[in-house]
Design a protein around this motif. Structure first.
Motif, PDB file in Angstrom:
ATOM      1  N   GLN A 126      -3.418  -8.996  -2.580  1.00 44.40           N
ATOM      2  CA  GLN A 126      -2.880  -8.233  -1.466  1.00 44.40           C
ATOM      3  C   GLN A 126      -1.832  -7.257  -1.991  1.00 44.40           C
ATOM      4  OE1 GLN A 126      -3.348  -8.264   1.930  1.00 44.40           O
ATOM      5  NE2 GLN A 126      -4.948  -9.818   1.989  1.00 44.40           N
ATOM      6  N   LEU A 127      -2.050  -5.974  -1.750  1.00 45.20           N
ATOM      7  CA  LEU A 127      -1.084  -4.955  -2.142  1.00 45.20           C
ATOM      8  C   LEU A 127      -0.464  -4.348  -0.891  1.00 45.20           C
ATOM      9  CD1 LEU A 127      -2.954  -3.025  -4.988  1.00 45.20           C
ATOM     10  CD2 LEU A 127      -1.188  -4.781  -5.239  1.00 45.20           C
ATOM     11  N   GLN A 128       0.859  -4.236  -0.883  1.00 41.61           N
ATOM     12  CA  GLN A 128       1.557  -3.588   0.223  1.00 41.61           C
ATOM     13  C   GLN A 128       1.657  -2.105  -0.120  1.00 41.61           C
ATOM     14  OE1 GLN A 128       5.189  -5.869   0.016  1.00 41.61           O
ATOM     15  NE2 GLN A 128       4.512  -7.267   1.606  1.00 41.61           N
ATOM     16  N   LEU A 129       0.992  -1.257   0.649  1.00 41.70           N
ATOM     17  CA  LEU A 129       0.944   0.164   0.315  1.00 41.70           C
ATOM     18  C   LEU A 129       2.134   0.922   0.892  1.00 41.70           C
ATOM     19  CD1 LEU A 129      -2.818   1.116   0.386  1.00 41.70           C
ATOM     20  CD2 LEU A 129      -1.444   0.022  -1.367  1.00 41.70           C
ATOM     21  N   TYR A 130       3.291   0.471   0.470  1.00 43.36           N
ATOM     22  CA  TYR A 130       4.541   1.167   0.747  1.00 43.36           C
ATOM     23  C   TYR A 130       5.498   0.710  -0.335  1.00 43.36           C
ATOM     24  CZ  TYR A 130       5.360  -3.369   2.986  1.00 43.36           C
ATOM     25  OH  TYR A 130       5.442  -4.721   3.260  1.00 43.36           O
ATOM     26  N   THR A 149       4.636  15.809   1.070  1.00 43.42           N
ATOM     27  CA  THR A 149       4.703  16.378   2.422  1.00 43.42           C
ATOM     28  C   THR A 149       4.872  15.334   3.520  1.00 43.42           C
ATOM     29  OG1 THR A 149       2.260  16.345   2.596  1.00 43.42           O
ATOM     30  CG2 THR A 149       3.283  18.374   1.784  1.00 43.42           C
ATOM     31  N   ILE A 150       4.693  14.057   3.162  1.00 47.04           N
ATOM     32  CA  ILE A 150       4.755  12.995   4.174  1.00 47.04           C
ATOM     33  C   ILE A 150       5.798  11.968   3.791  1.00 47.04           C
ATOM     34  CG2 ILE A 150       3.458  11.107   5.275  1.00 47.04           C
ATOM     35  CD1 ILE A 150       0.957  12.786   4.994  1.00 47.04           C
ATOM     36  N   ASP A 151       6.610  11.562   4.744  1.00 52.34           N
ATOM     37  CA  ASP A 151       7.640  10.560   4.509  1.00 52.34           C
ATOM     38  C   ASP A 151       7.000   9.222   4.164  1.00 52.34           C
ATOM     39  OD1 ASP A 151       9.634   8.329   5.600  1.00 52.34           O
ATOM     40  OD2 ASP A 151      10.789  10.127   5.119  1.00 52.34           O
ATOM     41  N   ASP A 152       7.628   8.476   3.243  1.00 48.66           N
ATOM     42  CA  ASP A 152       7.016   7.228   2.795  1.00 48.66           C
ATOM     43  C   ASP A 152       6.988   6.137   3.859  1.00 48.66           C
ATOM     44  OD1 ASP A 152       9.664   6.560   2.817  1.00 48.66           O
ATOM     45  OD2 ASP A 152       9.836   6.187   0.674  1.00 48.66           O
ATOM     46  N   GLU A 153       7.703   6.347   4.973  1.00 50.19           N
ATOM     47  CA  GLU A 153       7.638   5.375   6.063  1.00 50.19           C
ATOM     48  C   GLU A 153       6.462   5.656   6.999  1.00 50.19           C
ATOM     49  OE1 GLU A 153      11.362   5.217   8.070  1.00 50.19           O
ATOM     50  OE2 GLU A 153      12.344   4.043   6.484  1.00 50.19           O
ATOM     51  N   LEU A 168       2.594   6.009   8.063  1.00 52.50           N
ATOM     52  CA  LEU A 168       1.362   5.315   7.703  1.00 52.50           C
ATOM     53  C   LEU A 168       0.513   6.149   6.754  1.00 52.50           C
ATOM     54  CD1 LEU A 168      -0.855   3.142   8.001  1.00 52.50           C
ATOM     55  CD2 LEU A 168      -1.573   4.298  10.108  1.00 52.50           C
ATOM     56  N   ALA A 169       0.454   7.456   6.964  1.00 52.07           N
ATOM     57  CA  ALA A 169      -0.386   8.330   6.143  1.00 52.07           C
ATOM     58  C   ALA A 169       0.025   8.310   4.677  1.00 52.07           C
ATOM     59  CB  ALA A 169      -0.332   9.759   6.683  1.00 52.07           C
ATOM     60  N   PHE A 170       1.290   7.938   4.401  1.00 48.24           N
ATOM     61  CA  PHE A 170       1.750   7.908   3.014  1.00 48.24           C
ATOM     62  C   PHE A 170       0.982   6.870   2.194  1.00 48.24           C
ATOM     63  CE2 PHE A 170       4.527   6.752  -0.530  1.00 48.24           C
ATOM     64  CZ  PHE A 170       4.902   7.997  -1.000  1.00 48.24           C
ATOM     65  N   SER A 171       0.482   5.842   2.863  1.00 51.56           N
ATOM     66  CA  SER A 171      -0.281   4.808   2.157  1.00 51.56           C
ATOM     67  C   SER A 171      -1.519   5.389   1.485  1.00 51.56           C
ATOM     68  CB  SER A 171      -0.690   3.696   3.131  1.00 51.56           C
ATOM     69  OG  SER A 171       0.451   3.031   3.648  1.00 51.56           O
ATOM     70  N   TYR A 172      -2.045   6.471   2.062  1.00 50.67           N
ATOM     71  CA  TYR A 172      -3.243   7.078   1.482  1.00 50.67           C
ATOM     72  C   TYR A 172      -2.934   7.799   0.169  1.00 50.67           C
ATOM     73  CZ  TYR A 172      -5.779   5.713   5.612  1.00 50.67           C
ATOM     74  OH  TYR A 172      -6.375   4.953   6.589  1.00 50.67           O
ATOM     75  N   HIS A 173      -1.662   8.113  -0.054  1.00 54.54           N
ATOM     76  CA  HIS A 173      -1.246   8.633  -1.361  1.00 54.54           C
ATOM     77  C   HIS A 173      -1.587   7.601  -2.438  1.00 54.54           C
ATOM     78  CE1 HIS A 173       1.444   9.535  -4.703  1.00 54.54           C
ATOM     79  NE2 HIS A 173       2.066   8.394  -4.497  1.00 54.54           N
TER      80      HIS A 173
END
Length: 247
Positions: free
Chosen positions: A221-225, A31-35, A37-42
């Protein structure tokens, strides 16, 4: 026939943490585009799901009788017989996990670990689009297994009227043989399981930098995108320019 506790608290805590983190991660990803910020919570909820599976595997080796993997019915003949029995209403009573739920539980845990590993590899830029397709395949397979599992519970309930759906809430199953021995609640272990999961979740949230969408976890360090090189760099660059214009 009698009612008896067959699922201890750690098993039930895992069941609902696992289901909750799966539903949340799947909903965000669809439901949320990967760009955004909320997508990081996926990805954060995906890590929580994997963490719960690791603890469940430990409990599956050393836990109470019906929590152990050795108690699961993974014989294919038993599975076929059980599925036929659902349709005819002639199933035998399984004290612990029946063959269908045994297979579903094992497959879902394997898929969850696969999703976790492929997800981490995706955000590190390993294997590119091929790995993304694998991750999507695992997610879709997971969804199919979940739907089949829920459908099986509903059909079983309609045939046997034994409130099997509530067994993962109360821990009790009905209409069991008089010789069935109830398992201990393992209240302390259940609360420890819950505490560890909440603590791990808080650790992830605390170490997540929303401005850079990076997660510091155990010294890494993980980039959450999704690591797509120039595409995301351009996104961040455009975002920075927008902030400068506002300033």
């Amino acid at each position: 026939m009698m009612s008896s506790r067959v699922y201890d608290l750690p098993t039930r805590v895992f069941h609902w943490i696992f289901a909750g983190s799966l539903i949340t991660a799947f909903t965000i990803s669809n439901t949320i585009d990967d760009e955004n910020l909320a997508f990081s919570y996926h990805m954060i909820f995906g890590l929580i799901m994997v963490f719960s599976v690791v603890i469940r595997i430990i409990w599956g080796l050393f836990g109470s009788k019906h929590a152990k993997f050795s108690d699961f019915s993974l014989n294919l003949k038993n599975l076929v017989s059980y599925l036929k029995g659902i349709l005819t209403g002639t199933n035998r009573k399984w004290v612990g996990h029946n063959p269908a739920s045994s297979w579903a539980a094992v497959i879902m845990m394997i898929l969850a670990l696969g999703l976790g590993v492929s997800g981490v590899l995706m955000i590190t830029g390993v294997a590119g689009e091929v790995l993304e397709e694998v991750h999507e395949l695992l997610a879709n397979t997971f969804l199919v297994v979940v739907i089949l599992h829920i459908a099986g519970v509903i059909i079983h309930q309609s045939k046997h009227k034994d409130s099997i759906a509530m067994s993962m809430v109360t821990g009790f199953k009905q209409d069991l043989p008089e010789t069935t021995e109830p398992v201990s609640r393992h209240l302390g272990v259940g609360l420890l399981f819950l505490f560890l999961t909440v603590g791990f979740s808080a650790y992830l949230i605390q170490n997540f930098d929303s401005s850079s969408r990076t997660l510091s976890i155990f010294g890494s360090q993980l980039q959450l995108y999704e690591n797509e090189g120039d595409d995301f760099d351009g996104y961040k660059h455009g975002e920075s320019e927008e902030h400068e214009e506002h300033d």
